[in-house]
Design a protein around this motif. Structure first.
Motif, PDB file in Angstrom:
ATOM      1  N   GLU A 140       1.550  -2.711   3.348  1.00 26.36           N
ATOM      2  CA  GLU A 140       1.926  -3.904   2.851  1.00 26.36           C
ATOM      3  C   GLU A 140       1.184  -5.104   3.192  1.00 26.36           C
ATOM      4  O   GLU A 140       0.558  -6.141   2.448  1.00 26.36           O
ATOM      5  CB  GLU A 140       3.487  -4.161   3.494  1.00 26.36           C
ATOM      6  N   VAL A 143      -2.313  -4.821   1.147  1.00 23.34           N
ATOM      7  CA  VAL A 143      -2.114  -5.124  -0.322  1.00 23.34           C
ATOM      8  C   VAL A 143      -2.151  -6.678  -0.434  1.00 23.34           C
ATOM      9  O   VAL A 143      -2.535  -7.363  -1.337  1.00 23.34           O
ATOM     10  CB  VAL A 143      -0.840  -4.461  -1.089  1.00 23.34           C
ATOM     11  N   HIS A 147      -4.832  -9.212  -2.182  1.00 20.03           N
ATOM     12  CA  HIS A 147      -4.305 -10.373  -3.064  1.00 20.03           C
ATOM     13  C   HIS A 147      -4.970 -11.752  -2.740  1.00 20.03           C
ATOM     14  O   HIS A 147      -5.547 -12.315  -3.391  1.00 20.03           O
ATOM     15  CB  HIS A 147      -2.809 -10.579  -3.193  1.00 20.03           C
ATOM     16  N   THR A 217      -1.800 -10.225 -10.207  1.00 22.50           N
ATOM     17  CA  THR A 217      -2.090  -9.022  -9.282  1.00 22.50           C
ATOM     18  C   THR A 217      -1.016  -7.999  -9.630  1.00 22.50           C
ATOM     19  O   THR A 217      -1.482  -6.841  -9.707  1.00 22.50           O
ATOM     20  CB  THR A 217      -2.079  -9.549  -7.884  1.00 22.50           C
ATOM     21  N   ALA A 218       0.295  -8.219  -9.480  1.00 17.57           N
ATOM     22  CA  ALA A 218       1.223  -7.361  -9.827  1.00 17.57           C
ATOM     23  C   ALA A 218       1.293  -6.642 -11.328  1.00 17.57           C
ATOM     24  O   ALA A 218       1.251  -5.320 -11.248  1.00 17.57           O
ATOM     25  CB  ALA A 218       2.750  -7.958  -9.814  1.00 17.57           C
ATOM     26  N   PHE A 221      -1.782  -4.228 -11.013  1.00 16.33           N
ATOM     27  CA  PHE A 221      -1.364  -3.061 -10.314  1.00 16.33           C
ATOM     28  C   PHE A 221      -0.780  -2.176 -11.270  1.00 16.33           C
ATOM     29  O   PHE A 221      -0.826  -0.734 -11.213  1.00 16.33           O
ATOM     30  CB  PHE A 221      -0.680  -3.300  -8.988  1.00 16.33           C
ATOM     31  N   ALA A 230       5.768   0.700 -11.999  1.00 19.50           N
ATOM     32  CA  ALA A 230       5.437  -0.420 -11.298  1.00 19.50           C
ATOM     33  C   ALA A 230       6.499  -1.514 -12.003  1.00 19.50           C
ATOM     34  O   ALA A 230       6.926  -2.565 -11.131  1.00 19.50           O
ATOM     35  CB  ALA A 230       4.207  -0.729 -11.292  1.00 19.50           C
ATOM     36  N   ILE A 249       4.351  -8.634  -5.741  1.00 19.44           N
ATOM     37  CA  ILE A 249       3.193  -7.807  -5.521  1.00 19.44           C
ATOM     38  C   ILE A 249       3.571  -6.461  -4.849  1.00 19.44           C
ATOM     39  O   ILE A 249       2.961  -5.308  -5.070  1.00 19.44           O
ATOM     40  CB  ILE A 249       2.310  -8.507  -4.713  1.00 19.44           C
ATOM     41  N   THR A 253       3.432  -2.564  -6.197  1.00 17.62           N
ATOM     42  CA  THR A 253       2.568  -1.502  -5.496  1.00 17.62           C
ATOM     43  C   THR A 253       3.272  -0.373  -5.196  1.00 17.62           C
ATOM     44  O   THR A 253       2.930   0.861  -5.309  1.00 17.62           O
ATOM     45  CB  THR A 253       2.181  -2.363  -4.194  1.00 17.62           C
ATOM     46  N   VAL A 303      -3.737   3.400  -2.014  1.00 19.04           N
ATOM     47  CA  VAL A 303      -3.792   2.226  -2.145  1.00 19.04           C
ATOM     48  C   VAL A 303      -5.367   1.582  -2.269  1.00 19.04           C
ATOM     49  O   VAL A 303      -5.815   0.761  -2.938  1.00 19.04           O
ATOM     50  CB  VAL A 303      -3.420   1.527  -0.650  1.00 19.04           C
ATOM     51  N   LEU A 306      -6.127   2.038  -5.905  1.00 12.46           N
ATOM     52  CA  LEU A 306      -5.687   1.110  -6.575  1.00 12.46           C
ATOM     53  C   LEU A 306      -6.470  -0.257  -6.330  1.00 12.46           C
ATOM     54  O   LEU A 306      -6.335  -1.049  -7.544  1.00 12.46           O
ATOM     55  CB  LEU A 306      -4.085   0.977  -6.027  1.00 12.46           C
ATOM     56  N   VAL A 307      -6.519  -0.650  -5.363  1.00 12.28           N
ATOM     57  CA  VAL A 307      -7.267  -1.604  -5.322  1.00 12.28           C
ATOM     58  C   VAL A 307      -8.697  -1.904  -6.070  1.00 12.28           C
ATOM     59  O   VAL A 307      -8.890  -2.899  -6.738  1.00 12.28           O
ATOM     60  CB  VAL A 307      -7.478  -2.232  -3.890  1.00 12.28           C
TER      61      VAL A 307
END
Length: 328
Positions: A140, A143, A147, A217-218, A221, A230, A249, A253, A303, A306-307
């Motif tokens: 958390e 992420v 952002h 951003t959401a 992702f 998601a 977000i 995620t 994660v 993902l980023v």
């Protein structure tokens, strides 16, 4: 030019990352502190004036220098200026060393060390966290940091750069986030505590400024992760978080990698309010836990993937916009 500036700044930041006590961050901290102590008189209009000075003056200065360099030497000088400001405002290495240290400690089976690093990073009490909760909080915090340090900066920089405002958007976004977090920490400081009106103004402005980037951003992702999951988590569970921007977000995620996020936030520990590094995420949104798999160390690897896929998506989008501009 925006694409080249972003790529160069990201590469420079990977090679030579800035520390939390770099001169630019120290200067911004001194500026925000001086504005707050000089202008904040407790009234709402004083709060708006203090916020406008703290955030608007550096942003306008960045824009003025951009226009001056464009007039003096054209886009090459303006490109250098954009790279400099992006190098100061954009980057993974401003927070990724915390993530890496905790991940390495967990992989080595040293949960006590992981708790210590998490507590040092966020100035919270993590002494009794079980393994799954350590992973959850790291996901958390990481992420949200990604952002605020990368994708939100990219959003504001790209939008204003296309409108001819150069790198002012990156400065505006990062300063707005820093001002809100700094004055929130200064609520009960012994020297010049921030008034409730000033904190309300800074938080309201930050929430408004962050509204669109958070949803970008959401959505990103969702695109680079499990899209349907998601979007479903975003629609149904984002409201469980106290901050709606952070909620979208974190919900996206959780759905994108299929992990359970959300729950009780960690309690902050007493710290020197004037020594906090710039850009540190303040409070993790609380709320009921979302459905999903129990957080495990393997999710930290997901994660990271993902980023970085999100970064690739941003660069691809900028390439397409650049081609459309050139061909058009």
């Amino acid at each position: 030019m925006a694409l080249f500036a972003i790529v160069i700044a990201l590469l420079l930041e990977q090679v030579r990352p800035l520390g939390p006590t770099n001169p630019a961050a120290a200067g911004l901290r001194q500026w925000v502190r001086w504005v707050g102590s000089s202008v904040d008189a407790g009234a709402l209009h004083h709060g708006w004036l203090a916020w406008a000075l703290a955030v608007g003056v550096p942003s306008f200065a960045a824009l003025a220098v951009h226009w001056l360099l464009m007039w003096l030497g054209g886009w090459p000088l303006a490109l250098v200026w954009s790279v400099v400001l992006l190098y100061l405002t954009l980057g993974f290495r401003q927070f990724s060393h915390h993530f890496t240290g905790i991940r390495d400690a967990l992989e080595a089976g040293d949960e006590e060390r992981a708790r210590e690093l998490l507590a040092q990073w966020q100035q919270v009490d993590a002494s009794r966290l079980p393994h799954a909760e350590i992973v959850r909080h790291v996901i958390e915090y990481s992420v949200l940091a990604a952002h605020r340090h990368v994708f939100g900066v990219l959003a504001w920089f790209s939008i204003l750069a296309m409108l001819g405002f150069g790198p002012a958007g990156a400065v505006f976004y990062r300063n707005a986030e820093f001002a809100a977090s700094y004055w929130r920490r200064k609520a009960h400081a012994a020297d010049h505590p921030a008034s409730p009106a000033l904190r309300t103004v800074a938080d309201t402005a930050w929430h408004t400024i962050n509204w669109l980037p958070a949803r970008m951003t959401a959505l990103g992702f969702a695109i680079v992760g499990s899209f349907e999951d998601a979007i479903d988590a975003w629609r149904n569970y984002a409201g469980r978080f106290s901050d709606s921007n952070d909620g979208v977000i974190l919900a996206a995620t959780a759905g994108a990698i299929g992990v359970r996020l959300g729950g009780a936030a960690l309690k902050p520990v007493t710290a020197d309010l004037t020594a906090q590094p710039a850009g540190v995420s303040e409070a993790l949104p609380g709320g009921n836990a979302l459905p999903g798999r129990e957080p495990q160390s393997a999710h930290l690897v997901q994660v990271v993937g993902l980023v970085w896929r999100m970064v690739a998506l941003w660069l691809l989008l900028l390439v397409l916009l650049t081609l459309a501009h050139v061909l058009g």
